[in-house]
Design an enzyme around this catalytic site. Structure first.
Site, mmCIF file in Angstrom:
data_model
loop_
_atom_site.group_PDB
_atom_site.id
_atom_site.type_symbol
_atom_site.label_atom_id
_atom_site.label_comp_id
_atom_site.label_asym_id
_atom_site.label_seq_id
_atom_site.Cartn_x
_atom_site.Cartn_y
_atom_site.Cartn_z
ATOM 1 N N ARG A 264 -39.470 -62.352 18.446
ATOM 2 C CA ARG A 264 -38.462 -63.380 18.700
ATOM 3 C C ARG A 264 -39.056 -64.771 18.544
ATOM 4 O O ARG A 264 -40.093 -65.087 19.124
ATOM 5 C CB ARG A 264 -37.866 -63.217 20.097
ATOM 6 C CG ARG A 264 -37.160 -61.878 20.259
ATOM 7 C CD ARG A 264 -36.343 -61.784 21.514
ATOM 8 N NE ARG A 264 -35.714 -60.469 21.589
ATOM 9 C CZ ARG A 264 -34.890 -60.078 22.553
ATOM 10 N NH1 ARG A 264 -34.612 -60.908 23.539
ATOM 11 N NH2 ARG A 264 -34.358 -58.871 22.535
ATOM 12 N N ARG A 279 -41.823 -64.398 28.339
ATOM 13 C CA ARG A 279 -41.066 -64.768 27.139
ATOM 14 C C ARG A 279 -42.033 -64.967 25.971
ATOM 15 O O ARG A 279 -42.376 -66.082 25.601
ATOM 16 C CB ARG A 279 -40.264 -66.043 27.399
ATOM 17 C CG ARG A 279 -39.131 -66.298 26.397
ATOM 18 C CD ARG A 279 -38.415 -67.599 26.706
ATOM 19 N NE ARG A 279 -37.739 -67.572 27.980
ATOM 20 C CZ ARG A 279 -36.499 -67.120 28.170
ATOM 21 N NH1 ARG A 279 -35.802 -66.676 27.140
ATOM 22 N NH2 ARG A 279 -35.958 -67.140 29.371
ATOM 23 N N GLU A 351 -34.599 -60.805 34.590
ATOM 24 C CA GLU A 351 -33.997 -59.823 33.676
ATOM 25 C C GLU A 351 -35.055 -58.905 33.071
ATOM 26 O O GLU A 351 -36.091 -59.359 32.598
ATOM 27 C CB GLU A 351 -33.252 -60.550 32.560
ATOM 28 C CG GLU A 351 -32.622 -59.604 31.543
ATOM 29 C CD GLU A 351 -32.328 -60.273 30.215
ATOM 30 O OE1 GLU A 351 -32.332 -59.569 29.194
ATOM 31 O OE2 GLU A 351 -32.125 -61.512 30.198
ATOM 32 N N SER A 354 -30.656 -55.754 29.413
ATOM 33 C CA SER A 354 -29.245 -56.091 29.247
ATOM 34 C C SER A 354 -28.562 -54.894 28.617
ATOM 35 O O SER A 354 -29.005 -54.415 27.560
ATOM 36 C CB SER A 354 -29.065 -57.322 28.352
ATOM 37 O OG SER A 354 -29.361 -58.505 29.044
ATOM 38 N N ARG A 392 -42.247 -56.512 30.350
ATOM 39 C CA ARG A 392 -41.734 -56.989 31.639
ATOM 40 C C ARG A 392 -41.872 -55.908 32.714
ATOM 41 O O ARG A 392 -42.035 -56.233 33.892
ATOM 42 C CB ARG A 392 -40.289 -57.447 31.499
ATOM 43 C CG ARG A 392 -40.162 -58.732 30.690
ATOM 44 C CD ARG A 392 -38.822 -59.403 30.840
ATOM 45 N NE ARG A 392 -38.748 -60.613 30.027
ATOM 46 C CZ ARG A 392 -37.755 -61.496 30.056
ATOM 47 N NH1 ARG A 392 -36.730 -61.308 30.881
ATOM 48 N NH2 ARG A 392 -37.770 -62.559 29.284
#
Length: 427
Positions: A264, A279, A351, A354, A392
Site C-alpha cells: 500500500r 501502517r 482495526e 474489515s 497487526r
C-alpha cells in the site's frame, strides 16, 4: 457499480441515499446524458425505418427495371448509411460517458448502516475479552520487538525507506506461525478453500473491485511500464477469479482463503502511525472472500465476520466489533464491520479486520454472474474480510502477551506452530 436502472427510475431517492455517505450525485448531469442517449436512439430508429422503407422501394424499382429510380434511391440509402454510422459513433460516445459516470458512483449503503460522517458515528456492536491489567508499565511493540532482537526498522529503512520492517529470529517465526494458524483454522474449521494467487493484477482487475481512478495514486503501487499493480489486499486477485464467469447455481457459495503480502502506497496517511508496524507499505494478510447467492449475502456477512473473530478468540486477544457509519464505509461496500483489537500501549482498540458485503456492486463491474433458479444470469454477491492482518496480529500478541522481563508469552493456539515453545525471549 450500481444498477443503472436505479438512476433511471428513482434518481432523487438515490441522490438522498448517497448523500448520507458524503457523495454528491450530479442528477442534472445524468439526466442530460440520458436525454442525449434517448435523442440519439430516437433518431437512429427513425433512420433505420427510413432505410428499411428505401430498401423496399429499391427492390420495387429493380423489379420494374427502373434503373434510374433504383440508382437515385440507392444514393439516398448511402446517405442514410452515413448518417447511421454517425449516429452509432455519437451513441458510442454517449454510452462511454454514461459508463464513466456510473463507474464513479460509490455503492449504496444498506438500510442498517448507521448514518454519520465521523468515526464517532460508527456503532459498537459487541466486545469480547477484558483488557489485561498490567502490574508494570507495558511497552509498545516497537520496544518489545527491539528487546527481543526481532524487529529492525533501521535495517528496513536502509533497504527500502520508511514504513517497512525487517523481522528476525523468533519474532519472524511467530509471524509465520500466525499466518499458518489462520489458514489452518479457516480451511479446517470454517470451510474455506486455500488459494495462492498473483501478487500483481491488471488495471481491469483492480477496477473490478474498486475505483482505479479514485485510488490508484493514493493506495496502489504500479509496476513501471506494465498494466500491473501490486495488490493492496488479496481481495484484488481472489475476487477476480469469478470475473467474466457465469457460475452454476449449485456451485454457490464459494469460500476462499488466501495468505499474501499486501502493498500500500499510503499516500494519504502522511503523519499517521509512523512508529512501528501499524501502517506499513508492505505487510501480510490472510484474506477471506465469499461469492454467494444474493439472498444469502447478509447471512454470509455475519458468518464471515464471526470467522475473523474466531481467530482473535483462539488467540485470547480482546477485541470489539463496530458497524461503520455511512461516511466511513468504503467506496465499494454496502455494509462493513470493523474488528478492532486492544493495544495496551495505545490504551485503544485498533482495526485488525474489515469485513464487508459489497452486494452486486463488484459483480457488475467484473461481470461475475450465476444462473438463478429460472436459469437466467444474475450478478452474484461478493464479500471479503481480513482473517486477519498478520502484522497487526503480531503487534497485538507482542503487546498483550508481554512480560515484565521483556519476554512474550506464546498464545496456546500457536505453540504447535512454534515447536511447543511457550515464550520467546532474547537469546
Amino acid at each position: 457499480m450500481i444498477d443503472i436502472q436505479l438512476l433511471r427510475t428513482d434518481i432523487d431517492a438515490l441522490e438522498r441515499r448517497l448523500a448520507t455517505r458524503g457523495y454528491h450525485l450530479d442528477a442534472a448531469a445524468f439526466k442530460a446524458l440520458e436525454d442525449a442517449r434517448k435523442g440519439i436512439q430516437t433518431a437512429t430508429e427513425q433512420l433505420q425505418s427510413q432505410r428499411n422503407a428505401l430498401a423496399k422501394q429499391i427492390g420495387q424499382a429493380k423489379a420494374k427495371k427502373d434503373e434510374a429510380q433504383a440508382a437515385a434511391l440507392m444514393r439516398q440509402g448511402a446517405e442514410l448509411a452515413d448518417k447511421l454510422r454517425q449516429m452509432e459513433a455519437e451513441n458510442a460516445a454517449v454510452q462511454a460517458r454514461l459508463h464513466e459516470f456510473v463507474w464513479q458512483i460509490p455503492n449504496i449503503p444498506h438500510d442498517s448502516v448507521p448514518l454519520g460522517s465521523r468515526p464517532e458515528d460508527s456503532v459498537e456492536l459487541r466486545r469480547w475479552g477484558e483488557p489485561r491489567a498490567f502490574d508494570f508499565q507495558p511497552r509498545d511493540h516497537v520496544d518489545i520487538g527491539a528487546g527481543l532482537g526481532g524487529l529492525d526498522f533501521d535495517a528496513a529503512a536502509k533497504l527500502a525507506g520508511a514504513r517497512f520492517v525487517v523481522m528476525k529470529g523468533q519474532v519472524a517465526r511467530l509471524h509465520r506461525a500466525i499466518a499458518q494458524f489462520m489458514l489452518d483454522v479457516h480451511t479446517s474449521q470454517h470451510g474455506y478453500t486455500e488459494v495462492y494467487t498473483p501478487y500483481m493484477v491488471s488495471g481491469a482487475c483492480a477496477d473490478g473491485v474498486t475505483s482505479l481512478a479514485k485510488f490508484k495514486d493514493d493506495l496502489l503501487f504500479k509496476v513501471e511500464g506494465r498494466d500491473l499493480y501490486l495488490i493492496p489486499t488479496a481481495e484484488y486477485s481472489v475476487t477476480n477469479l469469478v470475473r467474466d464467469e457465469i457460475l452454476p447455481l449449485q456451485s454457490l457459495p464459494l469460500r476462499y482463503a488466501c495468505h499474501s503480502p499486501c502493498f500500500r502506497a499510503e499516500a494519504g496517511a502522511a503523519g499517521k502511525d509512523t512508529r512501528g508496524m501499524i501502517r506499513n507499505h508492505q505487510f501480510d494478510k490472510v484474506e477471506l472472500v465469499q461469492i454467494v447467492h444474493p439472498a444469502k449475502s447478509y447471512e454470509a456477512h455475519e458468518q464471515l465476520t464471526g470467522h475473523a473473530e474466531a481467530i482473535l478468540r483462539q488467540l485470547e486477544l480482546p477485541y470489539r466489533v463496530v458497524t461503520l457509519c455511512t461516511g466511513d464505509t468504503g467506496f465499494s461496500a454496502a455494509k462493513t464491520y470493523d474488528i478492532e483489537v486492544w493495544l495496551p500501549s495505545q490504551k485503544a482498540y485498533r482495526e485488525i479486520s474489515s469485513c464487508s458485503n459489497f452486494e452486486a456492486f463488484q459483480a457488475r463491474r467484473m461481470q461475475a454472474r450465476f444462473r438463478n433458479e429460472q436459469g437466467k444470469p444474475e450478478p452474484v454477491h461478493t464479500l471479503n474480510g481480513s482473517g486477519l492482518a498478520v502484522g497487526r496480529t503480531l503487534v497485538a500478541i507482542l503487546e498483550n502477551c508481554q512480560n515484565a522481563d521483556g519476554s512474550v508469552r506464546v498464545p496456546g493456539a500457536l505453540r504447535e506452530y512454534m515447536n511447543g515453545q511457550e515464550r520467546i525471549a532474547r537469546a
